[in-house]
Design a protein around this motif. Structure first.
Motif, PDB file in Angstrom:
ATOM      1  N   GLU A   1      10.541   4.977  11.135  1.00 32.70           N
ATOM      2  CA  GLU A   1      10.834   4.809   9.714  1.00 32.70           C
ATOM      3  C   GLU A   1       9.543   4.565   8.931  1.00 32.70           C
ATOM      4  OE1 GLU A   1      13.715   1.647   9.425  1.00 32.70           O
ATOM      5  OE2 GLU A   1      15.197   2.782  10.591  1.00 32.70           O
ATOM      6  N   LEU A   2       8.647   3.769   9.497  1.00 31.75           N
ATOM      7  CA  LEU A   2       7.374   3.493   8.829  1.00 31.75           C
ATOM      8  C   LEU A   2       6.501   4.738   8.715  1.00 31.75           C
ATOM      9  CD1 LEU A   2       6.378   0.014  10.281  1.00 31.75           C
ATOM     10  CD2 LEU A   2       7.105   0.534   7.947  1.00 31.75           C
ATOM     11  N   ALA A   3       6.696   5.696   9.605  1.00 33.79           N
ATOM     12  CA  ALA A   3       5.903   6.930   9.559  1.00 33.79           C
ATOM     13  C   ALA A   3       6.088   7.638   8.218  1.00 33.79           C
ATOM     14  CB  ALA A   3       6.273   7.851  10.716  1.00 33.79           C
ATOM     15  N   GLU A   4       7.227   7.439   7.578  1.00 34.94           N
ATOM     16  CA  GLU A   4       7.463   8.025   6.256  1.00 34.94           C
ATOM     17  C   GLU A   4       6.554   7.393   5.197  1.00 34.94           C
ATOM     18  OE1 GLU A   4      11.629   7.670   5.441  1.00 34.94           O
ATOM     19  OE2 GLU A   4      12.190   8.633   7.335  1.00 34.94           O
ATOM     20  N   LYS A   5       5.984   6.252   5.505  1.00 30.52           N
ATOM     21  CA  LYS A   5       5.099   5.534   4.578  1.00 30.52           C
ATOM     22  C   LYS A   5       3.643   5.619   5.025  1.00 30.52           C
ATOM     23  CE  LYS A   5       8.865   3.997   2.663  1.00 30.52           C
ATOM     24  NZ  LYS A   5       9.327   4.407   1.352  1.00 30.52           N
ATOM     25  N   LYS A   6       3.319   6.632   5.826  1.00 30.19           N
ATOM     26  CA  LYS A   6       1.981   6.752   6.411  1.00 30.19           C
ATOM     27  C   LYS A   6       0.867   6.741   5.367  1.00 30.19           C
ATOM     28  CE  LYS A   6      -0.822   9.390   9.707  1.00 30.19           C
ATOM     29  NZ  LYS A   6      -2.050   8.968   9.106  1.00 30.19           N
ATOM     30  N   SER A   7       1.051   7.429   4.248  1.00 29.02           N
ATOM     31  CA  SER A   7      -0.029   7.469   3.253  1.00 29.02           C
ATOM     32  C   SER A   7      -0.318   6.065   2.706  1.00 29.02           C
ATOM     33  CB  SER A   7       0.291   8.443   2.124  1.00 29.02           C
ATOM     34  OG  SER A   7       1.445   8.041   1.421  1.00 29.02           O
ATOM     35  N   PHE A   8       0.711   5.264   2.521  1.00 31.91           N
ATOM     36  CA  PHE A   8       0.500   3.890   2.060  1.00 31.91           C
ATOM     37  C   PHE A   8      -0.184   3.057   3.143  1.00 31.91           C
ATOM     38  CE2 PHE A   8       2.117  -0.527   1.709  1.00 31.91           C
ATOM     39  CZ  PHE A   8       1.424  -0.879   0.562  1.00 31.91           C
ATOM     40  N   LEU A   9       0.257   3.194   4.384  1.00 34.14           N
ATOM     41  CA  LEU A   9      -0.368   2.456   5.480  1.00 34.14           C
ATOM     42  C   LEU A   9      -1.827   2.862   5.650  1.00 34.14           C
ATOM     43  CD1 LEU A   9       2.566   2.507   8.072  1.00 34.14           C
ATOM     44  CD2 LEU A   9       1.911   0.653   6.517  1.00 34.14           C
ATOM     45  N   ASP A  10      -2.120   4.157   5.489  1.00 30.62           N
ATOM     46  CA  ASP A  10      -3.510   4.628   5.537  1.00 30.62           C
ATOM     47  C   ASP A  10      -4.340   3.982   4.439  1.00 30.62           C
ATOM     48  OD1 ASP A  10      -3.069   6.278   7.733  1.00 30.62           O
ATOM     49  OD2 ASP A  10      -2.889   8.117   6.543  1.00 30.62           O
ATOM     50  N   ARG A  11      -3.759   3.892   3.255  1.00 30.35           N
ATOM     51  CA  ARG A  11      -4.476   3.282   2.128  1.00 30.35           C
ATOM     52  C   ARG A  11      -4.754   1.806   2.402  1.00 30.35           C
ATOM     53  NH1 ARG A  11      -2.831   1.171  -3.173  1.00 30.35           N
ATOM     54  NH2 ARG A  11      -0.701   1.809  -2.765  1.00 30.35           N
ATOM     55  N   LEU A  12      -3.766   1.111   2.959  1.00 26.38           N
ATOM     56  CA  LEU A  12      -3.977  -0.293   3.313  1.00 26.38           C
ATOM     57  C   LEU A  12      -5.160  -0.432   4.271  1.00 26.38           C
ATOM     58  CD1 LEU A  12      -0.364  -1.649   3.940  1.00 26.38           C
ATOM     59  CD2 LEU A  12      -1.903  -2.312   2.093  1.00 26.38           C
ATOM     60  N   SER A  13      -5.145   0.367   5.335  1.00 18.18           N
ATOM     61  CA  SER A  13      -6.191   0.275   6.359  1.00 18.18           C
ATOM     62  C   SER A  13      -7.560   0.650   5.816  1.00 18.18           C
ATOM     63  CB  SER A  13      -5.847   1.175   7.548  1.00 18.18           C
ATOM     64  OG  SER A  13      -4.700   0.695   8.199  1.00 18.18           O
ATOM     65  N   SER A  14      -7.601   1.684   5.005  1.00 20.14           N
ATOM     66  CA  SER A  14      -8.900   2.168   4.513  1.00 20.14           C
ATOM     67  C   SER A  14      -9.511   1.251   3.455  1.00 20.14           C
ATOM     68  CB  SER A  14      -8.764   3.585   3.954  1.00 20.14           C
ATOM     69  OG  SER A  14      -7.991   3.587   2.769  1.00 20.14           O
ATOM     70  N   THR A  15      -8.710   0.309   2.931  1.00 18.78           N
ATOM     71  CA  THR A  15      -9.230  -0.610   1.913  1.00 18.78           C
ATOM     72  C   THR A  15      -9.306  -2.046   2.428  1.00 18.78           C
ATOM     73  OG1 THR A  15      -7.007  -0.834   0.965  1.00 18.78           O
ATOM     74  CG2 THR A  15      -8.469   0.823  -0.035  1.00 18.78           C
ATOM     75  N   GLY A  16      -9.389  -2.189   3.763  1.00 18.49           N
ATOM     76  CA  GLY A  16      -9.612  -3.510   4.347  1.00 18.49           C
ATOM     77  C   GLY A  16      -8.381  -4.242   4.824  1.00 18.49           C
TER      78      GLY A  16
END
Length: 139
Positions: A79-94
């Motif tokens: 289910e979280l895979a549908e939110k991958k772009s948001f999770l990527d943004r979280l990770s890439s910004t610390g």
């Protein structure tokens, strides 16, 4: 899984600056606990204490019921895979995203996380954190 084995799974997110309300909105989930960087510090009973929060913290506890651990964590991660772009943004910004697992068992126990799930977790940049307890009454 033995009936005496219990577990809890929480999705925990920390970030240096994103608002906890934004995390809730992006994921479509209501956290058990959350606060935003810069918020005043409060005790669990709501009393203000000196200082402000240094980072955002957001924690959602998954409903588990009697389902096998592997099934619950796999389904939720998909289910979280549908939110991958948001999770990527979280990770890439610390930010940091993890599944926090509390495992409660009075006996030898275990589980298997299939390679497909591990690959998905790696792609989503979700780490696994385990706390193992040998007293199921504390669950």
């Amino acid at each position: 899984m033995s009936n005496s084995i219990r577990y809890r799974i929480s999705l925990r997110i920390t970030h240096p600056s994103i608002a906890s309300d934004e995390v809730s909105a992006e994921l479509g989930l209501n956290p058990r606990i959350s606060y935003t960087a810069g918020d005043k510090k409060l005790t669990p009973k709501g009393k203000e204490v000196p200082g402000t929060r240094k980072e955002t913290f957001w924690c959602y506890e998954l409903p588990t019921g009697d389902e096998p651990f592997e099934l619950v964590i796999s389904r939720f991660s998909k289910e979280l895979a549908e939110k991958k772009s948001f999770l990527d943004r979280l990770s890439s910004t610390g930010g940091h995203v993890e599944h926090f697992i509390g495992w409660f068992s009075p006996e030898n126990s275990g589980f298997v996380l299939e390679n497909g799930l591990l690959k998905l977790l790696a792609e989503l940049k979700i780490t696994l954190a385990f706390d193992i307890y040998n007293n199921p009454q504390s669950a």
